[in-house]
Scaffold this motif. Structure first.
Motif, PDB file in Angstrom:
ATOM      1  N   TYR A 156      -5.519  -2.867   3.610  1.00  0.00           N
ATOM      2  CA  TYR A 156      -4.663  -2.425   4.715  1.00  0.00           C
ATOM      3  C   TYR A 156      -5.506  -2.045   5.932  1.00  0.00           C
ATOM      4  O   TYR A 156      -5.215  -2.477   7.049  1.00  0.00           O
ATOM      5  N   LEU A 157      -6.538  -1.242   5.717  1.00  0.00           N
ATOM      6  CA  LEU A 157      -7.392  -0.851   6.844  1.00  0.00           C
ATOM      7  C   LEU A 157      -8.109  -2.061   7.450  1.00  0.00           C
ATOM      8  O   LEU A 157      -8.216  -2.178   8.669  1.00  0.00           O
ATOM      9  N   SER A 203       0.932   4.001  -3.075  1.00  0.00           N
ATOM     10  CA  SER A 203       0.610   5.414  -2.910  1.00  0.00           C
ATOM     11  C   SER A 203       1.736   6.295  -3.444  1.00  0.00           C
ATOM     12  O   SER A 203       1.478   7.336  -4.055  1.00  0.00           O
ATOM     13  N   HIS A 214      -4.158   0.827  -5.888  1.00  0.00           N
ATOM     14  CA  HIS A 214      -3.983   1.523  -4.606  1.00  0.00           C
ATOM     15  C   HIS A 214      -5.282   1.479  -3.787  1.00  0.00           C
ATOM     16  O   HIS A 214      -5.236   1.289  -2.569  1.00  0.00           O
ATOM     17  N   GLY A 215      -6.417   1.651  -4.427  1.00  0.00           N
ATOM     18  CA  GLY A 215      -7.698   1.604  -3.715  1.00  0.00           C
ATOM     19  C   GLY A 215      -7.946   0.258  -3.063  1.00  0.00           C
ATOM     20  O   GLY A 215      -8.371   0.181  -1.904  1.00  0.00           O
ATOM     21  N   GLU A 270       0.830  -1.204   0.000  1.00  0.00           N
ATOM     22  CA  GLU A 270       0.000   0.000   0.000  1.00  0.00           C
ATOM     23  C   GLU A 270       0.868   1.259   0.000  1.00  0.00           C
ATOM     24  O   GLU A 270       0.589   2.221  -0.712  1.00  0.00           O
ATOM     25  N   PHE A 303      -5.485  -0.094  -0.187  1.00  0.00           N
ATOM     26  CA  PHE A 303      -5.886   0.795   0.906  1.00  0.00           C
ATOM     27  C   PHE A 303      -6.957   0.129   1.772  1.00  0.00           C
ATOM     28  O   PHE A 303      -6.858   0.086   2.997  1.00  0.00           O
ATOM     29  N   SER A 348      -2.140   5.241   6.466  1.00  0.00           N
ATOM     30  CA  SER A 348      -2.728   4.840   5.189  1.00  0.00           C
ATOM     31  C   SER A 348      -3.079   6.036   4.321  1.00  0.00           C
ATOM     32  O   SER A 348      -3.197   5.906   3.107  1.00  0.00           O
ATOM     33  N   ILE A 349      -3.218   7.210   4.923  1.00  0.00           N
ATOM     34  CA  ILE A 349      -3.565   8.420   4.164  1.00  0.00           C
ATOM     35  C   ILE A 349      -2.306   9.103   3.621  1.00  0.00           C
ATOM     36  O   ILE A 349      -2.329   9.667   2.534  1.00  0.00           O
TER      37      ILE A 349
END
Length: 113
Positions: free
Chosen positions: A67-68, A33, A60-61, A29, A64, A92-93
């Motif tokens: 990952y969360l 990014s 990436h989406g 991730e 993401f 993650s942001i």
């Protein structure tokens, strides 16, 4: 049924599979990014190649969300502090955030990888 079918908490944690998956998802991730922000987006806006963002943005989406989800799963299973999850959500942001914040949070939680 034999007892080997049922996993004890200790056997589950000694395996560390979910934690290892979390670490690899975090690395992927973070890299995605960085690729999105520093390669694909400049290609889109400076070189007129919007398809670069389509491909990298989709990957990436997915990473993401994975990952969360993995952070939540490991957080609940391993009883991490809520502030640790907030740090992981912040990571993650940020572009490349999991690459430098994951080791900090895992060390804080006492996880040996």
């Amino acid at each position: 049924m034999p007892n080997s079918v049922y996993y004890t908490k200790q056997a589950f944690y000694s395996n560390n599979m979910n934690l290892k998956q979390f670490i690899w998802i975090g690395k992927a991730e973070g890299i995605s990014s960085l690729l999105l922000f520093f390669i694909a987006m400049p290609l889109k806006y400076l070189a007129g190649m919007p398809e670069a963002v389509s491909a990298v943005g989709m990957a990436h989406g997915v990473l993401f969300l994975a990952y969360l989800g993995s952070a939540l799963l490991n957080g609940f299973e391993r009883k991490w502090k809520f502030t640790s999850f907030l740090l992981l959500a912040l990571a993650s942001i940020l572009p490349g955030g999991p690459l430098y914040l994951d080791p900090v949070v895992l060390k804080r939680e006492g996880e040996a990888v």
